[in-house]
Design a protein around this motif. Sequence first.
Motif, PDB file in Angstrom:
ATOM      1  N   VAL A  89      14.943  -2.127 -10.501  1.00 43.74           N
ATOM      2  CA  VAL A  89      13.793  -1.826  -9.652  1.00 43.74           C
ATOM      3  C   VAL A  89      12.727  -2.886  -9.905  1.00 43.74           C
ATOM      4  O   VAL A  89      12.357  -3.152 -11.048  1.00 43.74           O
ATOM      5  CB  VAL A  89      13.239  -0.417  -9.954  1.00 43.74           C
ATOM      6  CG1 VAL A  89      12.028  -0.114  -9.077  1.00 43.74           C
ATOM      7  CG2 VAL A  89      14.327   0.633  -9.753  1.00 43.74           C
ATOM      8  N   HIS A  93       8.701   1.024  -8.443  1.00 45.41           N
ATOM      9  CA  HIS A  93       8.905   1.835  -9.646  1.00 45.41           C
ATOM     10  C   HIS A  93       8.215   3.189  -9.499  1.00 45.41           C
ATOM     11  O   HIS A  93       8.790   4.239  -9.813  1.00 45.41           O
ATOM     12  CB  HIS A  93       8.381   1.094 -10.877  1.00 45.41           C
ATOM     13  CG  HIS A  93       8.794   1.689 -12.171  1.00 45.41           C
ATOM     14  ND1 HIS A  93       8.090   2.721 -12.776  1.00 45.41           N
ATOM     15  CD2 HIS A  93       9.852   1.432 -12.983  1.00 45.41           C
ATOM     16  CE1 HIS A  93       8.682   3.049 -13.912  1.00 45.41           C
ATOM     17  NE2 HIS A  93       9.761   2.291 -14.058  1.00 45.41           N
ATOM     18  N   GLY A 153      10.230   6.728  -8.969  1.00 46.23           N
ATOM     19  CA  GLY A 153       9.960   7.742  -9.985  1.00 46.23           C
ATOM     20  C   GLY A 153       9.510   9.058  -9.369  1.00 46.23           C
ATOM     21  O   GLY A 153       9.963  10.143  -9.777  1.00 46.23           O
TER      22      GLY A 153
END
Length: 284
Positions: A246, A252, A256
């Motif tokens: 990533v 990110h 997430g």
Amino acid sequence: MSAARVWMVTGASSGFGEAIARAALDGGDTVVGTSRSADRLRGLADAYGDRFVPLALDVARSSSFADADAVVRDVVAAHGRIDVLVNNAGRTQVGALEETTEDELRNLFELHFFGPVALTRAVLPHFRRQGSGAVVQLSSVGGQVTMPGFGVYCATKFALEGLTETLVDELPGVRFVIVEPGAFRTGLFDSSAAVVSAAMPEYSGTVGPTREYVATGGGTQPGDPAKAAAAIHAVVTGERAPTRLVLGADAHGGIGTRLERLGAELAEWAEVSRSTDLDPVGTS
């Protein structure tokens, strides 16, 4: 993997492809770089001489197994081996499913899925004989995170990621890396690179903001393609590599958040999920 590698990078004339080619060349390797027009590769050829080999290739129009086999066979014949395949060629497509034409959908799958799959399949026999090799699939944060108007684009990336993750288990001797960049300052949003489907007023509230983002967002992306290329080069040539790389703080964070949401939903519906198995024998 040998110290001097031979890379094949599709879409090497600009953006991530050019940056990855330069990183490999600066590392002392040879790069076969492809573009729909070999003229667009002249800058790399002038800068790196014989170590950069330009190749005219339209990935979307050369997506049959036979075509891909011939391309890879020629590269191996000319250079003795191939060590790294980078499936990078791609473009942006914006449109709700109802706005997207059948040609737009099929063409994007040819470019983002069938072409990379054919080239990947073509290099595998060579990698197995060598006992080493790496395939880098340039996916996107859109390979995990969806957004209105990017449905077809995301579908192509989801498909390539699913197949590649399976290849990790099928061929443990080959390194597979799925790269998931966020918004990087490439030409992906340029009018010459983006396909924008004809707009329907019914989708102005959902897809409209995405159209505006693509139309005006070029040059404002936070990601640095040179840093991304350096990260990709490091995982290809290093001792260890993730299955998914990533890139970018935005990617990110978005991925997430998605994983947290999926985990919460899985837990919330666990009782229903587990209730659908057959009852043990002898129970009612």
